[in-house]
Motif scaffolding. Structure first.
Motif, PDB file in Angstrom:
ATOM      1  N   ARG A  54     -23.790  69.231  56.158  1.00 45.97           N
ATOM      2  CA  ARG A  54     -23.558  68.114  57.069  1.00 45.97           C
ATOM      3  C   ARG A  54     -22.927  66.937  56.326  1.00 45.97           C
ATOM      4  NH1 ARG A  54     -23.545  69.940  62.244  1.00 45.97           N
ATOM      5  NH2 ARG A  54     -25.423  71.154  62.699  1.00 45.97           N
ATOM      6  N   LEU A  55     -22.062  66.207  57.038  1.00 46.96           N
ATOM      7  CA  LEU A  55     -21.454  65.019  56.459  1.00 46.96           C
ATOM      8  C   LEU A  55     -22.539  64.032  56.040  1.00 46.96           C
ATOM      9  CD1 LEU A  55     -18.521  64.424  58.979  1.00 46.96           C
ATOM     10  CD2 LEU A  55     -18.418  65.565  56.758  1.00 46.96           C
ATOM     11  N   PHE A  56     -22.334  63.417  54.884  1.00 39.51           N
ATOM     12  CA  PHE A  56     -23.350  62.532  54.307  1.00 39.51           C
ATOM     13  C   PHE A  56     -22.656  61.336  53.697  1.00 39.51           C
ATOM     14  CE2 PHE A  56     -26.175  61.009  50.960  1.00 39.51           C
ATOM     15  CZ  PHE A  56     -27.456  61.146  51.496  1.00 39.51           C
ATOM     16  N   PHE A  57     -23.067  60.127  54.105  1.00 39.12           N
ATOM     17  CA  PHE A  57     -22.650  58.884  53.461  1.00 39.12           C
ATOM     18  C   PHE A  57     -23.871  58.318  52.760  1.00 39.12           C
ATOM     19  CE2 PHE A  57     -21.913  54.332  53.156  1.00 39.12           C
ATOM     20  CZ  PHE A  57     -20.603  54.267  52.720  1.00 39.12           C
ATOM     21  N   SER A  58     -23.759  58.071  51.460  1.00 33.57           N
ATOM     22  CA  SER A  58     -24.910  57.665  50.655  1.00 33.57           C
ATOM     23  C   SER A  58     -25.176  56.174  50.818  1.00 33.57           C
ATOM     24  CB  SER A  58     -24.677  58.009  49.185  1.00 33.57           C
ATOM     25  OG  SER A  58     -25.800  57.693  48.400  1.00 33.57           O
ATOM     26  N   HIS A  59     -26.144  55.855  51.675  1.00 33.93           N
ATOM     27  CA  HIS A  59     -26.551  54.475  51.980  1.00 33.93           C
ATOM     28  C   HIS A  59     -27.851  54.239  51.217  1.00 33.93           C
ATOM     29  CE1 HIS A  59     -27.839  51.441  55.369  1.00 33.93           C
ATOM     30  NE2 HIS A  59     -27.359  50.822  54.306  1.00 33.93           N
ATOM     31  N   GLY A  60     -27.754  53.632  50.038  1.00 33.48           N
ATOM     32  CA  GLY A  60     -28.912  53.645  49.158  1.00 33.48           C
ATOM     33  C   GLY A  60     -29.222  52.332  48.482  1.00 33.48           C
ATOM     34  N   VAL A  61     -30.237  52.388  47.623  1.00 31.50           N
ATOM     35  CA  VAL A  61     -30.713  51.205  46.911  1.00 31.50           C
ATOM     36  C   VAL A  61     -31.155  51.617  45.515  1.00 31.50           C
ATOM     37  CG1 VAL A  61     -33.003  51.451  47.954  1.00 31.50           C
ATOM     38  CG2 VAL A  61     -32.346  49.258  46.965  1.00 31.50           C
ATOM     39  N   ASP A  62     -30.799  50.802  44.520  1.00 30.06           N
ATOM     40  CA  ASP A  62     -31.146  51.039  43.120  1.00 30.06           C
ATOM     41  C   ASP A  62     -32.556  50.536  42.802  1.00 30.06           C
ATOM     42  OD1 ASP A  62     -28.567  52.034  42.235  1.00 30.06           O
ATOM     43  OD2 ASP A  62     -27.826  49.983  42.405  1.00 30.06           O
ATOM     44  N   CYS A  63     -33.063  51.011  41.665  1.00 31.11           N
ATOM     45  CA  CYS A  63     -34.295  50.467  41.067  1.00 31.11           C
ATOM     46  C   CYS A  63     -35.474  50.538  42.035  1.00 31.11           C
ATOM     47  CB  CYS A  63     -34.085  49.030  40.605  1.00 31.11           C
ATOM     48  SG  CYS A  63     -32.702  48.807  39.476  1.00 31.11           S
ATOM     49  N   VAL A  64     -35.647  51.677  42.712  1.00 31.96           N
ATOM     50  CA  VAL A  64     -36.781  51.834  43.623  1.00 31.96           C
ATOM     51  C   VAL A  64     -38.023  52.056  42.758  1.00 31.96           C
ATOM     52  CG1 VAL A  64     -37.748  53.126  45.546  1.00 31.96           C
ATOM     53  CG2 VAL A  64     -35.271  52.778  45.394  1.00 31.96           C
ATOM     54  N   ARG A  65     -38.748  50.988  42.572  1.00 31.67           N
ATOM     55  CA  ARG A  65     -39.950  51.007  41.741  1.00 31.67           C
ATOM     56  C   ARG A  65     -40.639  49.665  41.899  1.00 31.67           C
ATOM     57  NH1 ARG A  65     -35.776  50.568  37.413  1.00 31.67           N
ATOM     58  NH2 ARG A  65     -35.765  48.392  36.745  1.00 31.67           N
ATOM     59  N   ILE A  66     -41.899  49.613  41.517  1.00 29.58           N
ATOM     60  CA  ILE A  66     -42.639  48.362  41.480  1.00 29.58           C
ATOM     61  C   ILE A  66     -42.706  47.894  40.035  1.00 29.58           C
ATOM     62  CG2 ILE A  66     -44.865  47.256  41.891  1.00 29.58           C
ATOM     63  CD1 ILE A  66     -43.481  47.921  44.443  1.00 29.58           C
ATOM     64  N   GLY A  67     -42.361  46.652  39.786  1.00 27.47           N
ATOM     65  CA  GLY A  67     -42.427  46.210  38.401  1.00 27.47           C
ATOM     66  C   GLY A  67     -41.744  44.890  38.172  1.00 27.47           C
ATOM     67  N   ASN A  68     -40.617  44.932  37.425  1.00 25.60           N
ATOM     68  CA  ASN A  68     -39.845  43.738  37.069  1.00 25.60           C
ATOM     69  C   ASN A  68     -40.678  42.745  36.264  1.00 25.60           C
ATOM     70  OD1 ASN A  68     -37.678  44.832  38.453  1.00 25.60           O
ATOM     71  ND2 ASN A  68     -38.153  43.764  40.349  1.00 25.60           N
ATOM     72  N   GLU A  69     -41.149  43.211  35.108  1.00 25.84           N
ATOM     73  CA  GLU A  69     -41.949  42.327  34.265  1.00 25.84           C
ATOM     74  C   GLU A  69     -41.103  41.185  33.722  1.00 25.84           C
ATOM     75  OE1 GLU A  69     -40.474  45.815  31.798  1.00 25.84           O
ATOM     76  OE2 GLU A  69     -41.672  45.631  33.628  1.00 25.84           O
ATOM     77  N   THR A  70     -41.783  40.127  33.320  1.00 27.64           N
ATOM     78  CA  THR A  70     -41.118  38.941  32.793  1.00 27.64           C
ATOM     79  C   THR A  70     -41.768  38.534  31.485  1.00 27.64           C
ATOM     80  OG1 THR A  70     -40.380  36.694  33.348  1.00 27.64           O
ATOM     81  CG2 THR A  70     -42.624  37.282  33.994  1.00 27.64           C
ATOM     82  N   GLY A  71     -40.998  37.900  30.623  1.00 22.72           N
ATOM     83  CA  GLY A  71     -41.528  37.471  29.340  1.00 22.72           C
ATOM     84  C   GLY A  71     -42.515  36.323  29.482  1.00 22.72           C
TER      85      GLY A  71
END
Length: 698
Positions: free
Chosen positions: A279-296
């Motif tokens: 089937r035809l597919f257009f990739s509608h997506g999102v990067d960095c799917v995770r919980i986190g993003n620590e900071t200094g």
């Protein structure tokens, strides 16, 4: 080219109108002058505007408005308005970056998209921060933060120039500027006391000193955001993509050959991904799917009203000891190593979802993606999330090996693709990824590396190799190629105007060459480095996973040759485009291949964050509309088979290791979705297949 400051009747009329409108005209005026940027030619057009014609060698061609006095205080103004026109028959985006006497913090900037021969206004807020301090205060480690400099981290009191430019898309272009003005418009920043500003981060990782819709004040409010979303997902859990199959492909469209893997196919003049069921597919997506993003946290403890002790039985596990220097920012200084980091995002997930937060958020990510009209977990995501095999995903691996010593770039030196260690590592890395995802039908394909430093033009890698030491593998390859072409070194000297005593002398030399004589050879050698890189990785992937798509290296900048060689060897050419429109395409004459956009985003400062990211918007509504516009432009483009938003969760308010602290998430630090962006994604999902296909399914 010498600039002519002759004003036409139209230009004088524009100045008069601007004055009546309360604007101060900066150009045309006696205090500024226009200059050409690299690989650009400027001239005064018949209507008095300044036109620019751009080439294809430089990354950011255009024009620059300089203040003749060297700098100007613009702190009394709130907005820049530039009247621009597209002078070509192709759509374009014209960008502005404001430069200071010294580079510091987040400089004002923006862009405007223009259709063929369309006129418009590039409007940019000079006060790019909603808050200002009443006195100076040292704050470190963030790209954007409140300051005492006119409400911005950029000192607009010492503005040096306006850069008005294109992001290079591999073809000549042109635009004109008829007026550059500033006005007192714009929302004045809120004045905060520097004496009481610290700490400015609350226990949830949010800004303490302001309010906005969706801000969390206590644990009860945080838990309520969960129950509210539970109810929303119960009512909207089905994908808004009409007639989609389990992969998010278009079951209502044509039935193509099903291979059990993702592949590409051109249908009625447009490239598509085709999912494992055909089937035809257009990739509608999102990067960095995770919980986190620590900071200094280290060396900045006074910024935070709460950070747990490492002995804390609940939150202490989210404290990290970081021992490596960052490429850029506050933590690149060895004096700040090692440093403590903390993840407010993970701490909030525990508060919100309880002790099983990790398993809960993994499953919820898939539920959200489906309900939001997305269908792809894209680069840099948690393997434990995409490993649930409920949503198609992209994987990635990096290359290793010696670098080209004479090269340079934002993310570091380029790996030497001629080095045996590079070739061997590519084989091993591809084999390792094949063992993980090579047979998985949910895997769309593999990206390899990211935003590499290809140089500024189509000769730069050759220059870098010539600057490198004699034992550099690429330099040894250059010798072989040149010796095959010229035979004796004396013939090379005659062609280049050089004086190498021998081929060994060629290897030992590190001086620049006369490019008026050696230029064509340098371009050929530069292309050879690029081809060797893409070919080596292509061969490594296809040897272990012949059905897996090679998605390229996520090109962020580079001359045409980078796109041409990527198209020659990759299944899909990947680019990262930070603009209001997908302004890149393959050069004329390149191998016809599909393209995928690996990163884009828009941000705003109306929800307590300090930096908009690379493309700023006024508020969440405009941010959502920019999302719709960008996606629709990709859907209308015959090559693009997908585009991926960067990123899942906002970056930390106080910045990741290199200082990025962008408001670019689908969700906040409290794991609460931005409803405006979610609705925009649902709108796109509901129409994307019918729009791209251009007619009803079969």
């Amino acid at each position: 080219m010498k600039n002519i400051q002759k004003l036409s009747v139209a230009a004088l009329a524009a100045m008069s109108f601007a004055s009546l409108a309360g604007e101060t005209v900066l150009w045309p005026s006696d205090e500024t002058e226009m200059k050409a940027q690299q690989d650009s030619r400027i001239s005064v057009l018949p209507d008095g505007s300044m036109g620019v014609v751009t080439g294809i060698r430089a990354s950011w061609p255009g024009m620059r408005m300089d203040f003749k006095a060297g700098e100007k205080d613009l702190s009394a103004y709130g907005r820049i308005v530039i009247a621009v026109s597209n002078t070509t028959a192709k759509a374009c985006s014209v960008n502005l970056s404001v430069k200071g006497v010294t580079h510091q913090g987040q400089s004002p900037g923006g862009s405007v998209s223009l259709g063929p021969f369309q006129a418009g206004e590039l409007r940019v807020d000079l006060r790019n921060m909603p808050w200002t301090l009443d006195a100076p205060l040292a704050i470190d480690g963030m790209r954007g933060f409140p300051s005492a400099q006119g409400g911005t981290t950029f000192d607009i009191r010492r503005t040096h120039s306006f850069h008005i430019f294109f992001n290079q898309k591999g073809e000549p272009g042109g635009f004109s500027v008829s007026r550059v003005a500033v006005s007192g418009e714009g929302v004045p920043p809120k004045v905060l006391s520097a004496r009481t500003f610290l700490p400015f981060v609350d226990r949830f990782g949010q800004f303490r000193h302001d309010e906005w819709p969706g801000k969390v004040h206590d644990e009860d409010e945080l838990r309520k955001t969960r129950t509210d979303e539970d109810a929303w997902l119960a009512a909207h859990g089905e994908s808004p993509i009409p007639a989609c199959d389990k992969f998010g492909g278009w079951a209502g469209g044509p039935q193509l050959k099903a291979t059990g893997f993702f592949r590409t196919e051109k249908v009625d003049g447009k490239w598509w991904l085709v999912d494992p069921e055909g089937r035809l597919f257009f990739s509608h997506g999102v990067d960095c799917v995770r919980i986190g993003n620590e900071t200094g946290i280290g060396f900045r403890e006074k910024y935070f009203e709460w950070v747990p002790e490492r002995s804390d039985p609940v939150f202490g596990r989210f404290l990290y000891q970081v021992t490596w220097p960052q490429a850029h920012g506050f933590y690149k200084d060895p004096a700040h190593l090692p440093y403590k980091a903390f993840s407010f995002g993970k701490a909030n997930a525990v508060r919100k979802y309880g002790p099983d937060w990790y398993d809960f958020t993994k499953a919820r990510a898939h539920d959200r993606i489906r309900a939001w009209g997305l269908n792809t977990i894209a680069n840099w995501s948690d393997p434990a999330i995409y490993g649930l095999r409920r949503t198609p995903y992209t994987a990635n691996f990096g290359t290793r090996g010696p670098v080209i010593e004479g090269s340079s770039g934002w993310w570091g030196k380029l790996r030497d693709p001629y080095a045996p260690a590079f070739v061997e590592n590519a084989r091993k890395s591809a084999a390792a990824e094949a063992a993980r995802t090579g047979a998985d039908p949910w895997c769309i394909g593999w990206f390899v590396d990211n935003e590499l430093s290809w140089g500024n033009d189509n000769r730069d890698l050759a220059r870098a190799v010539l600057r490198s030491p004699a034992e550099q593998p690429a330099k040894l390859a250059f010798r072989r190629q040149l010796e095959k072409k010229y035979g004796a070194v004396e013939k090379l000297n005659a062609a280049w105007g050089s004086s190498y005593p021998s081929w060994e002398g060629f290897l030992a030399a590190t001086n620049a060459v006369d490019e008026t004589k050696a230029g064509s050879d340098l371009e050929e050698l530069h292309r050879g480095v690029v081809a060797q890189y893409f070919r080596t990785i292509r061969d490594a992937i296809k040897a272990v996973a012949p059905n897996r798509l090679y998605l390229g290296t996520r090109i962020a900048w580079g001359a045409n040759v980078i796109y041409e060689e990527s198209a020659r060897y990759c299944d899909v050419v990947s680019v990262n485009i930070y603009s209001r429109r997908p302004v890149r395409d393959l050069p004329v004459g390149a191998v016809d291949k599909p393209m995928i956009n690996g990163e884009f985003h828009f941000g705003a400062l109306d929800r307590g964050m300090f930096h908009t990211g690379l493309v700023g918007t006024r508020d969440q509504d405009e941010r959502a509309q920019c999302y719709r516009d960008f996606l629709n432009a990709c859907l209308d483009h015959p090559r693009f088979v997908g585009t991926h938003w960067f990123q899942w969760q906002d970056q930390a308010l106080t910045g990741r290791g290199d200082g990025e602290n962008y408001q670019i998430g689908f969700v906040t630090v409290t794991d609460t979705p931005y409803p405006e962006l979610v609705q925009a994604a649902r709108d796109i999902g509901s129409t994307m297949y019918a729009r791209r296909y251009g007619k009803q399914g079969k």
